[in-house]
Motif scaffolding. Structure first.
Motif, PDB file in Angstrom:
ATOM      1  N   ALA A   1       0.841  -1.206   0.000  1.00 24.67           N
ATOM      2  CA  ALA A   1       0.000   0.000   0.000  1.00 24.67           C
ATOM      3  C   ALA A   1       0.873   1.252   0.000  1.00 24.67           C
ATOM      4  N   LEU A   2       1.962   1.188   0.732  1.00 24.09           N
ATOM      5  CA  LEU A   2       2.885   2.316   0.780  1.00 24.09           C
ATOM      6  C   LEU A   2       3.574   2.512  -0.572  1.00 24.09           C
TER       7      LEU A   2
ATOM      8  N   GLY B   1      11.199  -2.076  -7.840  1.00 26.62           N
ATOM      9  CA  GLY B   1      10.914  -2.967  -6.720  1.00 26.62           C
ATOM     10  C   GLY B   1      10.464  -2.152  -5.524  1.00 26.62           C
ATOM     11  N   TYR B   2      11.182  -2.288  -4.428  1.00 23.67           N
ATOM     12  CA  TYR B   2      10.863  -1.518  -3.227  1.00 23.67           C
ATOM     13  C   TYR B   2      11.909  -0.432  -2.979  1.00 23.67           C
ATOM     14  N   HIS B   3      12.559   0.006  -4.041  1.00 26.41           N
ATOM     15  CA  HIS B   3      13.494   1.124  -3.983  1.00 26.41           C
ATOM     16  C   HIS B   3      12.883   2.289  -4.750  1.00 26.41           C
ATOM     17  N   ILE B   4      12.883   3.454  -4.126  1.00 28.25           N
ATOM     18  CA  ILE B   4      12.281   4.643  -4.719  1.00 28.25           C
ATOM     19  C   ILE B   4      13.314   5.761  -4.703  1.00 28.25           C
TER      20      ILE B   4
ATOM     21  N   THR C   1       1.523  -5.418   8.763  1.00 28.62           N
ATOM     22  CA  THR C   1       0.879  -4.108   8.771  1.00 28.62           C
ATOM     23  C   THR C   1       1.858  -2.968   9.072  1.00 28.62           C
ATOM     24  N   GLU C   2       3.150  -3.245   9.050  1.00 29.70           N
ATOM     25  CA  GLU C   2       4.125  -2.208   9.361  1.00 29.70           C
ATOM     26  C   GLU C   2       5.300  -2.289   8.384  1.00 29.70           C
ATOM     27  N   THR C   3       5.791  -1.106   7.991  1.00 26.43           N
ATOM     28  CA  THR C   3       6.887  -1.006   7.035  1.00 26.43           C
ATOM     29  C   THR C   3       8.002  -0.163   7.630  1.00 26.43           C
ATOM     30  N   HIS C   4       9.225  -0.632   7.456  1.00 27.75           N
ATOM     31  CA  HIS C   4      10.406   0.123   7.886  1.00 27.75           C
ATOM     32  C   HIS C   4      10.971   0.822   6.659  1.00 27.75           C
TER      33      HIS C   4
ATOM     34  N   LEU D   1      12.048   0.477   1.054  1.00 26.35           N
ATOM     35  CA  LEU D   1      10.943  -0.027   1.875  1.00 26.35           C
ATOM     36  C   LEU D   1      11.254  -1.459   2.288  1.00 26.35           C
ATOM     37  N   GLU D   2      11.126  -1.737   3.583  1.00 27.27           N
ATOM     38  CA  GLU D   2      11.354  -3.089   4.100  1.00 27.27           C
ATOM     39  C   GLU D   2      10.147  -3.520   4.912  1.00 27.27           C
ATOM     40  N   LYS D   3       9.722  -4.727   4.678  1.00 26.62           N
ATOM     41  CA  LYS D   3       8.583  -5.276   5.398  1.00 26.62           C
ATOM     42  C   LYS D   3       9.012  -5.615   6.826  1.00 26.62           C
TER      43      LYS D   3
END
Length: 165
Positions: free
Chosen positions: A23-24, A45-48, A74-77, A68-70
């Motif tokens: 979602a983030l 991927g999860y790099h922005i 329900t929480e992202t680091h 972004l790291e899972k």
């Protein structure tokens, strides 16, 4: 973030968000569709990456790399890293390696001259100059970071706006 009291040239931050990682990521993906004259967003991927573009972009313009790291379902680091333009960073690293190489070469020559009982004054002078150049490169990098401070704040505000949306 107080950037004036940081020794590091590439500033980092960490943040935990109580939101699913996908979602983030979708929030950031929404901003890739917005055509802005001030910034652009790139996602792999999860790099922005958030970058300054257009007339505001200068040699000292920073970019923001977000990872972004899972943490849980329900929480992202979030790990953030402000850095200079990759071309400028590569140029500075090239200069650092050149200075280090010259320093090592002349330290080897100084040792050989010392063992052979030859004068080593010139070798020590060159080594001292290389140390001065290292400090000069550091202070130049600090000045470049200081010049890009307003744009760094802009990218930080943009990042927080994207998360809050």
């Amino acid at each position: 973030m107080d950037t004036d009291n940081e020794i590091r040239l590439r500033l980092r931050f960490y943040k935990d968000v109580s939101e699913n990682i996908d979602a983030l990521r979708a929030k950031f993906a929404k901003y890739t569709e917005i055509k802005s004259n001030d910034y652009f967003v790139k996602i792999r991927g999860y790099h922005i990456w958030l970058n300054i573009k257009g007339a505001q972009k200068t040699y000292y313009s920073p970019h923001l790399h977000i990872e972004l790291e899972k943490k849980t379902e329900t929480e992202t680091h979030i790990r953030g890293l402000f850095g200079p333009d990759p071309t400028l960073w590569t140029f500075f690293m090239f200069l650092h390696f050149m200075v280090a190489g010259i320093f090592l070469i002349f330290s080897g020559i100084a040792y050989s001259n010392y063992v052979l009982k030859n004068p080593i004054t010139m070798d020590l002078v060159v080594m001292a100059l290389m140390v001065c150049v290292w400090f000069l490169l550091y202070f130049i990098a600090k000045q470049i970071r200081k010049s890009g401070h307003k744009q760094m704040d802009y990218l930080d505000d943009l990042f927080n706006e994207m998360i809050a949306s």
